[in-house]
Design a protein around this motif. Structure first.
Motif, mmCIF file in Angstrom:
data_model
loop_
_atom_site.group_PDB
_atom_site.id
_atom_site.type_symbol
_atom_site.label_atom_id
_atom_site.label_comp_id
_atom_site.label_asym_id
_atom_site.label_seq_id
_atom_site.Cartn_x
_atom_site.Cartn_y
_atom_site.Cartn_z
ATOM 1 N N VAL A 90 0.857 -1.181 0.000
ATOM 2 C CA VAL A 90 0.000 0.000 0.000
ATOM 3 C C VAL A 90 0.892 1.230 0.000
ATOM 4 O O VAL A 90 2.083 1.166 0.317
ATOM 5 C CB VAL A 90 -0.938 0.025 1.225
ATOM 6 N N SER A 91 0.294 2.332 -0.360
ATOM 7 C CA SER A 91 1.044 3.581 -0.349
ATOM 8 C C SER A 91 1.237 4.055 1.097
ATOM 9 O O SER A 91 0.558 3.607 2.023
ATOM 10 C CB SER A 91 0.309 4.650 -1.154
ATOM 11 N N LEU A 92 2.155 4.975 1.257
ATOM 12 C CA LEU A 92 2.452 5.503 2.587
ATOM 13 C C LEU A 92 1.242 6.188 3.217
ATOM 14 O O LEU A 92 0.960 5.971 4.403
ATOM 15 C CB LEU A 92 3.642 6.453 2.505
ATOM 16 N N PRO A 93 0.461 7.027 2.491
ATOM 17 C CA PRO A 93 -0.724 7.622 3.115
ATOM 18 C C PRO A 93 -1.751 6.605 3.581
ATOM 19 O O PRO A 93 -2.396 6.796 4.606
ATOM 20 C CB PRO A 93 -1.287 8.530 2.013
ATOM 21 N N THR A 94 -1.915 5.498 2.839
ATOM 22 C CA THR A 94 -2.858 4.463 3.273
ATOM 23 C C THR A 94 -2.382 3.806 4.563
ATOM 24 O O THR A 94 -3.175 3.560 5.484
ATOM 25 C CB THR A 94 -3.032 3.411 2.166
ATOM 26 N N GLN A 95 -1.093 3.536 4.647
ATOM 27 C CA GLN A 95 -0.552 2.969 5.882
ATOM 28 C C GLN A 95 -0.711 3.955 7.041
ATOM 29 O O GLN A 95 -1.055 3.554 8.158
ATOM 30 C CB GLN A 95 0.920 2.610 5.682
ATOM 31 N N CYS A 96 -0.475 5.222 6.786
ATOM 32 C CA CYS A 96 -0.666 6.234 7.838
ATOM 33 C C CYS A 96 -2.123 6.299 8.270
ATOM 34 O O CYS A 96 -2.414 6.482 9.458
ATOM 35 C CB CYS A 96 -0.211 7.599 7.335
ATOM 36 N N LEU A 97 -3.037 6.151 7.313
ATOM 37 C CA LEU A 97 -4.460 6.175 7.643
ATOM 38 C C LEU A 97 -4.821 5.026 8.581
ATOM 39 O O LEU A 97 -5.540 5.215 9.574
ATOM 40 C CB LEU A 97 -5.286 6.103 6.356
ATOM 41 N N LEU A 98 -4.316 3.840 8.294
ATOM 42 C CA LEU A 98 -4.596 2.686 9.154
ATOM 43 C C LEU A 98 -3.988 2.873 10.545
ATOM 44 O O LEU A 98 -4.628 2.575 11.567
ATOM 45 C CB LEU A 98 -4.043 1.418 8.505
ATOM 46 N N LEU A 99 -2.760 3.381 10.597
ATOM 47 C CA LEU A 99 -2.107 3.589 11.891
ATOM 48 C C LEU A 99 -2.805 4.670 12.693
ATOM 49 O O LEU A 99 -2.977 4.541 13.916
ATOM 50 C CB LEU A 99 -0.637 3.943 11.674
ATOM 51 N N ASP A 100 -3.216 5.751 12.031
ATOM 52 C CA ASP A 100 -3.948 6.812 12.729
ATOM 53 C C ASP A 100 -5.259 6.287 13.290
ATOM 54 O O ASP A 100 -5.673 6.656 14.400
ATOM 55 C CB ASP A 100 -4.222 7.978 11.787
ATOM 56 N N THR A 101 -5.918 5.441 12.527
ATOM 57 C CA THR A 101 -7.181 4.872 13.002
ATOM 58 C C THR A 101 -6.958 3.987 14.221
ATOM 59 O O THR A 101 -7.699 4.074 15.212
ATOM 60 C CB THR A 101 -7.834 4.059 11.876
ATOM 61 N N LEU A 102 -5.940 3.147 14.163
ATOM 62 C CA LEU A 102 -5.643 2.287 15.312
ATOM 63 C C LEU A 102 -5.286 3.125 16.539
ATOM 64 O O LEU A 102 -5.726 2.831 17.657
ATOM 65 C CB LEU A 102 -4.501 1.339 14.966
ATOM 66 N N LEU A 103 -4.514 4.174 16.337
ATOM 67 C CA LEU A 103 -4.138 5.039 17.455
ATOM 68 C C LEU A 103 -5.356 5.703 18.065
ATOM 69 O O LEU A 103 -5.498 5.755 19.298
ATOM 70 C CB LEU A 103 -3.135 6.096 16.973
ATOM 71 N N GLU A 104 -6.250 6.205 17.227
ATOM 72 C CA GLU A 104 -7.442 6.855 17.769
ATOM 73 C C GLU A 104 -8.347 5.858 18.480
ATOM 74 O O GLU A 104 -8.961 6.178 19.502
ATOM 75 C CB GLU A 104 -8.205 7.560 16.642
ATOM 76 N N CYS A 105 -8.414 4.642 17.956
ATOM 77 C CA CYS A 105 -9.224 3.613 18.634
ATOM 78 C C CYS A 105 -8.668 3.308 20.022
ATOM 79 O O CYS A 105 -9.433 3.114 20.980
ATOM 80 C CB CYS A 105 -9.267 2.341 17.787
ATOM 81 N N THR A 106 -7.346 3.275 20.157
ATOM 82 C CA THR A 106 -6.754 2.971 21.465
ATOM 83 C C THR A 106 -7.026 4.058 22.497
ATOM 84 O O THR A 106 -7.029 3.784 23.693
ATOM 85 C CB THR A 106 -5.235 2.794 21.330
ATOM 86 N N THR A 107 -7.241 5.285 22.040
ATOM 87 C CA THR A 107 -7.514 6.373 22.988
ATOM 88 C C THR A 107 -8.997 6.522 23.292
ATOM 89 O O THR A 107 -9.344 7.226 24.237
ATOM 90 C CB THR A 107 -6.986 7.707 22.421
ATOM 91 N N ARG A 108 -9.856 5.838 22.514
ATOM 92 C CA ARG A 108 -11.310 5.997 22.715
ATOM 93 C C ARG A 108 -12.009 4.650 22.841
ATOM 94 O O ARG A 108 -13.198 4.532 22.585
ATOM 95 C CB ARG A 108 -11.904 6.763 21.538
ATOM 96 N N TRP A 109 -11.280 3.620 23.264
ATOM 97 C CA TRP A 109 -11.835 2.274 23.310
ATOM 98 C C TRP A 109 -13.101 2.185 24.150
ATOM 99 O O TRP A 109 -13.195 2.778 25.234
ATOM 100 C CB TRP A 109 -10.804 1.314 23.874
ATOM 101 N N GLU A 110 -14.041 1.386 23.645
ATOM 102 C CA GLU A 110 -15.248 1.051 24.394
ATOM 103 C C GLU A 110 -15.399 -0.471 24.485
ATOM 104 O O GLU A 110 -16.504 -0.990 24.609
ATOM 105 C CB GLU A 110 -16.473 1.669 23.711
#
Length: 811
Positions: free
Chosen positions: A434-454
């Motif tokens: 995948v391109s670098l922006p797509t990888q960043c998108l996935l990592l950003d999503t995982l990071l945000e999920c870890t800070t807002r987990w339910e």
């Protein structure tokens, strides 16, 4: 065939991927060009904005200039006519000398005819001149009208100058030109320039009204045949005027309520600066201008294609863009969703069926929605879930985008978040690219999920156990290929997962620079926690080696910066464990980093005495395997406190690891020119000799005739090594301080001579010591040195006497 396997099982969940690909063959290339790039200074959206705004501004300025030119011509003609009337009216207010003389003559004639004396007071000039209030009203109205007319001309000239200054003519990148034009646009609205221009005819209309009012006052006392027609004409004219102002408003609201009415303030705004260098803005202001540029495009443009360019550009805005709230307030979210729906054909003949017609466009709109809702916790509309599922089957980029939307929309569903992990895992395993922006998108999503987990506690622990190995593999790739755009995010995500109880403030780490600044701190703490309990985080031996490598590299930065002083203790604890386990050492860690790691381990408070033997053995092996002088130095300095007053276990570990040979190797490392290495190695060997002799005497006293450690085991390595040759060479170089020799070297030699006085090497040592004493005669501690040499001589003499007596006895 799709790049995804038709069937994928990950972490106990089945992930089904469609075998059909609905996108065009060049879908990946299009997506890389249109959505994967971050919006740059030369992106199409800025070029489009400049073209559209240029046409709008040109039309506006030309129209305003034409109107002002007509207004100036009419103002000039009207002022000339009004001046003629004012000249005649003003004469009525000024006393006429001829009239005054005629009035006096009339009074004299009257008096003479009456044949009486003049007893009345002379007439005043003011009582003779015209003082009618009507004349004053006429002049007041007409002079006011003239002032309004001339003011209209003055403001018209200023408005032409402002409009000329508004025309964009700046140089620079398309984004800089767009920002400058938008800044002028906003300033024009703030200064209400168009209101001023629109008010100019109104000011002239007021001037006409005042003139007509004065004309009516002048004619009011005359014949009604003159007054009535003039009054009717003026009333009809101004009745038509006011009617033209209000009729369109009522007609629009009553007959055309849905008609879009564009008020004048929608036009561009003023700024008098002519180039981008005069535009003093900061990052926040730049983002605000960019947001207003996009808003201007999708609100003012009549072309849907141009509006879609602005909406799709939102998906390429950087993570640290500070004006998403402005876009949300302008209704960008609803417009993006509307654009997303436009990428499908909806068939309602047999139920609602969605057919994806523009997959690349749909993915771009999805990423724009993610950008707009990331910091506000948006939820994807339920009615658009089915279309979203179709994007996942289009391509890896679509699958990544759809997975991110589902994960952020359903923070309480572990499956949706594990889909993101599945994609990251396949990227880490190089199964997909995948391109670098797509990888960043996935990592950003995982990071945000870890800070807002339910999720539940069990779900969180299982997710952490599966996420950290994936992130470590991605970190290895980022370090290998130096992709700093992902390394900062990976480090922050590792910190959020490994230090689960800690709070991560994403608002303080939006930009990649801020994440890289925090990378050393956050990643070191995370890796330290992982190193302490790797099984808890699902880390195997291979990944633990990676943890050791990255932790060692970070420890080198911690050691060289005073900013990270507080990080040295957690780094020391984890690195000590990794060093003893053999995961940090020669061959696994670069020499310069290994030297920094060893320097960080200098504090022995972090380890227990039970670990001393293993530590000594490991340090000795490091010396034996290394060829790097800084590593020698650190190991020798670490061994000295460990061997000073040590236990039998430590001495045994040092001897078994051939520590004497290793330290003499250190002494030879500098070819007799490295004073520090020689000093440290000899000091450490002297500390070993002292501890060994103390241990020997203690064991001999306790066990009397039975020795636990034999003399040859304890001291044989010293006599068989080059230690004494090195010592003599150092003494012969005459470079050492007398206190150093007296305090450190000689006491150890005396103790060793007491145990092994028969060794032939003592005569050589005594000779070099006496030469050293002669060279340093008169220095501090000189007498102690002579006394110590004499003790060695006496011990040798006593041993020789004993040997002679034994020989005589046997003979």
């Amino acid at each position: 065939m799709n790049s995804f396997a038709p069937y994928r099982q990950y972490s106990g969940f089945e992930m089904l991927w469609s075998e059909e690909i609905t996108q065009s063959p060049d879908f990946a290339a299009k997506l890389a060009n249109e959505s994967e790039e971050i919006v740059s200074a030369y992106s199409d959206v800025w070029i489009t904005y400049n073209e559209e705004s240029s046409r709008c501004d040109t039309s506006l300025v030309e129209g305003c200039n034409r109107d002002i030119d007509v207004l100036l011509v009419f103002t000039g003609l009207f002022s000339a006519v009004l001046t003629t009337f004012i000249i005649q009216a003003y004469d009525l207010m000024v006393p006429d000398a001829t009239d005054f003389t005629n009035d006096l003559l009339m009074k004299l004639i009257t008096l003479q005819e009456a044949s009486s004396e003049i007893t009345e007071s002379p007439l005043s000039v003011s009582s003779v001149g015209p003082s009618s209030p009507k004349i004053q009203w006429i002049n007041g109205l007409w002079f006011t009208s003239l002032c309004c007319s001339l003011s209209t001309a003055l403001v018209s000239m200023l408005a032409k100058h402002w409009l000329q200054a508004y025309i964009p003519d700046a140089s620079g990148s398309p984004r800089q030109r767009a920002r400058l034009r938008q800044y002028r646009f906003m300033k024009m609205e703030e200064w209400h320039l168009l209101h001023v221009v629109n008010a100019l005819p109104l000011l002239l209309h007021i001037s006409l009204l005042l003139f007509f009012s004065g004309l009516l006052v002048l004619l009011w006392s005359t014949t009604p045949g003159i007054v009535v027609p003039a009054f009717l004409i003026i009333a009809l004219a101004y009745g038509f005027y006011f009617g033209s102002l209000w009729t369109p408003v009522f007609a629009q609201r009553i007959f055309f309520p849905d008609l879009s009415f564009r008020p004048p303030e929608d036009f561009p705004s003023l700024i008098t600066s002519r180039n981008t260098s005069q535009l003093k803005t900061g990052p926040a202001m730049d983002d605000i201008l960019d947001a207003h540029v996009l808003i201007w495009l999708f609100e003012r443009s009549k072309s849907e294609s141009i509006a879609s360019i602005a909406l799709k550009a939102i998906g390429g805005l950087p993570r640290d863009f500070r004006a998403f709230h402005i876009l949300r307030d302008a209704g960008a979210i609803s417009l993006v969703l509307r654009g997303f729906e436009g990428c499908y054909h909806r068939d309602n003949t047999a139920g609602e069926t969605w057919y994806l017609t523009q997959p690349e466009e749909a993915v771009i709109y999805c990423r724009a929605w993610l950008r707009l809702t990331r910091d506000v916790g948006g939820r994807w509309p339920e009615e658009l879930v089915d279309p979203l599922d179709q994007i996942q089957d289009a391509h890896v980029h679509g699958a990544a985008t759809a997975s991110c939307i589902r994960a952020l929309s359903h923070l309480d569903r572990v499956r949706d978040q594990w889909e993101v992990l599945a994609l990251l895992s396949r990227i880490a395993d190089r199964q997909i690219q995948v391109s670098l922006p797509t990888q960043c998108l996935l990592l950003d999503t995982l990071l945000e999920c870890t800070t807002r987990w339910e999720l539940s506690s069990a779900g969180i622990q299982e997710t952490i156990k599966r996420a950290i190995p994936t992130l470590l593999r991605l970190l290895e790739q980022a370090t290998t290929f130096r992709t700093s755009n992902t390394r900062g995010t990976i480090g922050l995500t590792l910190y959020s997962l490994a230090m689960f109880q800690a709070t991560v403030d994403l608002s303080a780490h939006l930009s990649e620079n801020s994440r890289l600044e925090a990378y050393c701190e956050k990643t070191l703490l995370a890796l330290s926690a992982i190193a302490e309990d790797p099984k808890k985080y699902g880390v195997n031996d291979e990944l633990l080696d990676l943890v050791a490598s990255e932790l060692s590299r970070l420890a080198s930065h911690v050691l060289s910066s005073r900013r990270f002083l507080w990080l040295r203790q957690p780094a020391r604890l984890s690195l000590f464990k990794l060093y003893l386990d053999g995961r940090v050492g020669v061959g696994k860690t670069p020499d310069h980093i290994l030297a920094d790691v060893l320097q960080l381990l200098f504090s022995l408070d972090s380890i227990s005495e039970k670990q001393y033997p293993l530590f000594v053995s490991t340090l000795t092996k490091t010396i034996s395997l290394s060829f790097h002088p800084p590593v020698y130095s650190c190991c020798a300095r670490l061994l000295e406190p460990l061997l000073s007053g040590c236990t039998a276990e430590v001495i045994k570990a040092f001897i078994d690891a051939d520590g004497v040979h290793a330290l003499t190797k250190v002494a030879h490392a500098g070819n007799m020119d490295s004073r520090r290495l020689q000093l440290e190695s000899v000091r450490t060997l002297c500390a070993f000799i002292k501890s060994s002799t103390v241990l020997y005497f203690q064991e001999s006293k306790q066990h009397q005739t039975k020795e636990v450690f034999g003399i040859d085991y304890l001291f044989g390595p010293i006599f068989r090594s080059d230690f004494f040759q090195v010592l003599c060479q150092l003494l012969g170089s005459q470079r050492w301080w007398v206190p150093e020799v007296v305090d450190m070297w000689v006491p150890a030699l005396i103790q060793l001579c007491r145990i092994c006085p028969d060794e032939t090497v003592w005569s050589m040592i005594e000779g070099f010591l006496r030469k050293f004493a002669e060279y340093n005669q008169g220095q501090d501690e000189y007498l102690r040195l002579i006394t110590s040499i004499d003790i060695i001589w006496e011990l040798r003499k006593l041993s020789l006497d004993q040997q002679s007596n034994s020989i005589s006895y046997y003979v």
